[in-house]
Motif scaffolding. Sequence first.
Motif, mmCIF file in Angstrom:
data_model
loop_
_atom_site.group_PDB
_atom_site.id
_atom_site.type_symbol
_atom_site.label_atom_id
_atom_site.label_comp_id
_atom_site.label_asym_id
_atom_site.label_seq_id
_atom_site.Cartn_x
_atom_site.Cartn_y
_atom_site.Cartn_z
ATOM 1 N N THR A 144 1.055 -1.004 -0.115
ATOM 2 C CA THR A 144 0.116 0.111 -0.133
ATOM 3 C C THR A 144 0.735 0.980 0.110
ATOM 4 O OG1 THR A 144 -0.306 -0.153 2.555
ATOM 5 C CG2 THR A 144 -1.883 -0.933 1.509
ATOM 6 N N ALA A 145 0.474 2.378 -0.486
ATOM 7 C CA ALA A 145 1.182 3.758 -0.897
ATOM 8 C C ALA A 145 -0.235 4.520 -0.459
ATOM 9 C CB ALA A 145 1.621 3.837 -1.234
ATOM 10 N N GLY A 146 0.278 5.898 0.427
ATOM 11 C CA GLY A 146 -0.582 6.743 0.581
ATOM 12 C C GLY A 146 0.458 8.417 -0.441
ATOM 13 N N TRP A 147 -0.667 9.049 -0.716
ATOM 14 C CA TRP A 147 -0.285 9.966 -1.191
ATOM 15 C C TRP A 147 -0.487 11.208 -1.109
ATOM 16 C CZ3 TRP A 147 -1.772 5.945 -4.929
ATOM 17 C CH2 TRP A 147 -0.709 5.345 -4.435
ATOM 18 N N ASN A 148 0.306 13.117 -1.599
ATOM 19 C CA ASN A 148 -0.710 14.108 -1.153
ATOM 20 C C ASN A 148 -1.611 14.916 -2.202
ATOM 21 O OD1 ASN A 148 -0.096 14.236 1.352
ATOM 22 N ND2 ASN A 148 2.269 14.577 0.765
ATOM 23 N N SER A 149 -1.813 13.765 -2.965
ATOM 24 C CA SER A 149 -1.872 14.472 -4.458
ATOM 25 C C SER A 149 -3.789 13.778 -4.351
ATOM 26 C CB SER A 149 -1.793 14.988 -5.273
ATOM 27 O OG SER A 149 -2.232 14.511 -6.487
ATOM 28 N N PRO A 150 -4.883 13.618 -4.829
ATOM 29 C CA PRO A 150 -5.539 11.914 -5.927
ATOM 30 C C PRO A 150 -5.685 11.376 -7.010
ATOM 31 C CG PRO A 150 -6.845 14.546 -5.333
ATOM 32 C CD PRO A 150 -5.434 14.990 -5.668
ATOM 33 N N VAL A 151 -5.297 10.316 -6.803
ATOM 34 C CA VAL A 151 -5.159 9.507 -7.809
ATOM 35 C C VAL A 151 -6.058 9.533 -9.471
ATOM 36 C CG1 VAL A 151 -4.496 7.648 -9.252
ATOM 37 C CG2 VAL A 151 -3.950 8.370 -6.307
ATOM 38 N N ARG A 152 -5.540 9.856 -10.449
ATOM 39 C CA ARG A 152 -6.295 10.135 -11.150
ATOM 40 C C ARG A 152 -6.383 8.724 -12.642
ATOM 41 N NH1 ARG A 152 -9.564 13.204 -9.184
ATOM 42 N NH2 ARG A 152 -8.440 15.544 -8.996
ATOM 43 N N THR A 153 -5.524 8.297 -12.410
ATOM 44 C CA THR A 153 -5.716 7.629 -13.506
ATOM 45 C C THR A 153 -4.429 6.191 -12.503
ATOM 46 O OG1 THR A 153 -3.716 8.004 -14.697
ATOM 47 C CG2 THR A 153 -5.303 8.425 -15.963
ATOM 48 N N VAL A 154 -5.159 4.823 -13.598
ATOM 49 C CA VAL A 154 -3.670 3.504 -12.910
ATOM 50 C C VAL A 154 -3.704 3.089 -14.138
ATOM 51 C CG1 VAL A 154 -5.671 1.887 -12.195
ATOM 52 C CG2 VAL A 154 -3.850 1.971 -11.208
ATOM 53 N N VAL A 155 -2.589 2.131 -14.254
ATOM 54 C CA VAL A 155 -2.084 1.245 -15.236
ATOM 55 C C VAL A 155 -1.644 -0.309 -14.765
ATOM 56 C CG1 VAL A 155 -0.944 0.161 -17.201
ATOM 57 C CG2 VAL A 155 -1.761 2.546 -17.543
ATOM 58 N N ILE A 156 -2.615 -1.185 -14.516
ATOM 59 C CA ILE A 156 -1.621 -2.512 -13.689
ATOM 60 C C ILE A 156 -1.104 -3.213 -14.908
ATOM 61 C CG2 ILE A 156 -2.443 -4.573 -12.657
ATOM 62 C CD1 ILE A 156 -5.005 -3.869 -11.986
ATOM 63 N N CYS A 157 0.451 -3.669 -14.364
ATOM 64 C CA CYS A 157 1.646 -4.213 -15.120
ATOM 65 C C CYS A 157 1.862 -5.597 -14.288
ATOM 66 C CB CYS A 157 2.554 -3.433 -15.721
ATOM 67 S SG CYS A 157 2.045 -1.916 -16.497
ATOM 68 N N ASN A 158 2.159 -7.011 -15.326
ATOM 69 C CA ASN A 158 2.473 -7.959 -14.436
ATOM 70 C C ASN A 158 3.919 -8.395 -15.378
ATOM 71 O OD1 ASN A 158 0.284 -8.932 -12.749
ATOM 72 N ND2 ASN A 158 -0.755 -9.857 -14.246
ATOM 73 N N HIS A 159 4.372 -7.930 -14.109
ATOM 74 C CA HIS A 159 5.883 -8.672 -14.910
ATOM 75 C C HIS A 159 6.177 -10.003 -15.065
ATOM 76 C CE1 HIS A 159 7.016 -4.295 -15.348
ATOM 77 N NE2 HIS A 159 5.857 -4.425 -14.399
#
Length: 138
Positions: free
Chosen positions: A103-118
């Motif tokens: 998990t992680a937290g940020w001081n700005s809202p998240v707008r987009t996400v991409v999931i990559c499996n390596h």
Amino acid sequence: MEKTTSRRRRAIIATGAMAVAAAATTTLGVASPALAEPVSTAGCARTFGYDGGQAQIDNCAGNGVKGWGWVYGAKSASWTTAYVKLADGNQYALTADANTTNTAGWNSPVRTVVICNHYLVGWAPPIPYWSCSKEWTV
């Protein structure tokens, strides 16, 4: 002796299957819509899934951060990364090994996400490849 031989066979079969999957991927890092899993929502949190990897983004977590993320590493992958873009323009990678979370937290809202499996295929040295979802708007 039989257990060791059986483990070796499973490792060879798994490596062969991953090599076939790697060969079937014509371009590295391109999303495959057929593998994209449905996106679900519950309150402010949105959950995204791609080929076994998952990410959850919450822009109203109530824990003092403006954006919060969780990632689950796909069992079939070496690791899974959720790449997020924030409203302030910053970009971050949130990574979890196979079958683990982070998990992680940020001081700005998240707008987009991409999931990559390596994936790492073979030995001496292993060959890396990856597969990514489309970019989802949160």
